[in-house]
Design an enzyme around this catalytic site. Structure first.
Site, short mmCIF file in Angstrom:
data_model
loop_
_atom_site.label_atom_id
_atom_site.label_comp_id
_atom_site.label_asym_id
_atom_site.label_seq_id
_atom_site.Cartn_x
_atom_site.Cartn_y
_atom_site.Cartn_z
CE LYS A 1 -3.65 0.32 2.75
NZ LYS A 1 -4.52 0.01 4.03
CG PHE B 1 -9.06 4.75 -4.07
CD1 PHE B 1 -9.32 3.49 -3.41
CD2 PHE B 1 -10.11 5.46 -4.70
CE1 PHE B 1 -10.64 3.06 -3.56
CE2 PHE B 1 -11.19 5.00 -5.10
CZ PHE B 1 -11.51 3.54 -4.27
NE ARG C 1 -15.22 -25.89 6.87
CZ ARG C 1 -14.75 -25.18 7.98
NH1 ARG C 1 -13.69 -25.49 8.63
NH2 ARG C 1 -15.15 -23.75 7.93
CD GLU D 1 -7.24 -12.19 -5.73
OE1 GLU D 1 -7.51 -13.40 -6.45
OE2 GLU D 1 -8.16 -11.33 -5.29
#
Lengths: 212, 212, 212, 212
Positions: C19, C40, C56, C138
């Protein structure tokens, strides 16, 4: 936007990134319930006028600033105990995202003024709009007591343009001794405190109750 | 979301608002090129488990927490000089967005442990989703040296659940004396520093070169 | 502190560092008086319960999370124009502090739901207390209109556990078209805007008058 | 420090305090597991040169700025749905820490350019070093789509000093319609989304997994 602002922009970036990185380390120590050698981290980029003034004074050509003025970017790591300083210095030497260029130990060899701190100059690469750029950053490592004193001394040094009158110098030396004594007394209870902090951090982490 | 989190939410809001307000004052002093009595401001909300534990210990009914537990919200104002504390206390008394409920001067009447700080409990109104709510906030005002010491003492107190062994208590008292001496030495150069800070702040403001 | 919190700690660090790095780029574009492709930047670490639930559902062993769950750390870069997305993607491919592992272009190949975004998975090294650690992150790149729509779709998907009723799906598709049309109209005035932004940014930079 | 910087200082303070207050409200809605009408909050103080230029243009004497220039301090509240705007406006009218001076509804009465937003001017008292000071603040309330469009229009208006060429004006009007359509489509799925958000916020609050 002046050329100076463009010149200083990657220095600002280096300071921001290093502050985030060192603060992350502090949080990791806390999460791992260990005594953290890092109490707080601050940083600054030298103002344009100070860069110009120092270049004049030190006779540094403006096109050599990047290699010859080593404190344009500055990061300060403040800790509780004198022995934390070694821990931090060793940790900085081992990171592979920074390269240590030089070190000065003003704690073992205190300055005549009373100044104590550990200084490192590092090379840190930042990724700018124009590609990777290597930036010199001065890192100062000190205890809270050293930091308190240094702030006051900096203020006075600035006021008297480096020529502090003798009677004030003497007072400063006495204050430096009081700061040194505080560090000494703290060292004596340090092992007690370290052990206690591990326990507390563990509880606080669950609770998030520290002042910040 | 537990009832506790909803209960603590306006306390968090009070702490955030007061931190912004006190930091604004600090910036105004700097802009006006005056010595700022506020060096830094921190805050915290007491963790749920600590609130519960203290309620048990002090025998406070959970529906009386709002009026009888006065340090659920805490704000700490740290300054350079002992005399700055008076300035801050007077300033807090005169604001009309807060109401001072009580004061304790642990500087004139230092605790046996060595603890020094000025405490105020204030009433502060916050505007929540459900309307205005009055919140008690404890404000601690101290110098950097007092703060350093208090941090260490808090850690040890926590470790020994309030029962610090005698030999460590004695060390703490000696450390408190070292902290006191540092404050004393700083007081002696304070007028020099204040005058200098006015000049520096003026120059720095133009330059934005302070570590932060 | 649970094992999970320790496991997630370097992911949090990666998100914080990226960031800061991407926000620095945005500021550099502004200082250089160029149109900034970055409007942004936001980020998040996947909550523990979501990591467990996804493990799971996707049948991922817990000791393979680091390599097989690629969105534990997520960073989102939001821009004004569709063409900014290419600029950002190219820039990310060229940095040497990150390694691109895979890419998915959901803008050229929009999902049936109406979802549009450019996804990249990168390898990012963080320096922890225990040494260097490689983290998968990601990165989602989208316009403001894509982002608005995706926020709403995410909310609904979550509510219906992935089984959004047909009549709502149809409304979502129509909203996605409205978002697409807004991007199209914006594209048509983009060259005008880009040129204007260069001028404005230049003036604003001197003035610091942008909402933030 | 110039007189202008001192003049603007309480405006900066008002903006900072109001941002913290409105962000606290957003967090409270989330904690109470309700749909929050506040998506994000931004603010700015008008740059000195813009204040001077507007004073010249509007023929405002410099000693009347405090009462006659109402947008020196600006705070923007951005929301997801058009109906959120009413919720926010009502909430602002009921607070007793601010006084609403005037309101303009540019949503019901859209400007010819396509501009939509709800404007309020409020009186807000700040506590400065010299005592309490009443500050006018312009509050703009808009949806994300309105905000996207307004940002672009502002850029162009600035470029052409208010004289945007006809062919670009026409494009802007078409983009404003696309933004309006996006708001319309979103309105249609709003009840579904609101209900869903309550559920999600509840779960996320436990998890802290939102992008920010």
């Amino acid at each position: 936007m002046s050329k100076w602002a463009v010149f200083l922009s990657p220095y600002q970036q280096a300071v921001e990134e290093l502050k985030v990185k060192f603060k992350s380390l502090r949080d990791q120590y806390r999460r791992a319930s260990k005594h953290t050698p890092i109490e707080f981290v601050t940083g600054r980029v030298k103002p344009i006028t100070s860069v110009q003034e120092k270049a004049r004074r030190k006779n540094i050509a403006l096109d050599k600033l990047e290699t010859e003025m080593q404190d344009i970017a500055g990061v300060r790591i403040v800790c509780q105990f004198v022995t934390d300083i070694d821990t931090i210095v060793n940790m900085l030497r081992e990171r592979d995202d920074i390269t240590v260029i030089s070190e000065r130990d003003y704690i073992k060899e205190r300055k005549a003024s009373g100044y104590r701190s550990y200084h490192m100059v590092i090379d840190y690469p930042v990724h700018t709009v124009e590609g990777t750029k290597h930036i010199l950053v001065e890192i100062q490592v000190r205890t809270m007591a050293m930091n308190f004193w240094a702030t006051i001394e900096h203020t006075l040094n600035y006021k008297y343009s480096g020529e502090i009158p003798q009677h004030i110098k003497r007072r400063l030396v006495r204050a430096a001794e009081a700061a040194y004594n505080l560090d000494e007394e703290m060292s004596k209870i340090q092992d007690e405190v370290r052990e206690a902090q591990t326990i507390i951090t563990k509880r606080q982490e669950e609770n998030r109750g520290t002042y910040k």
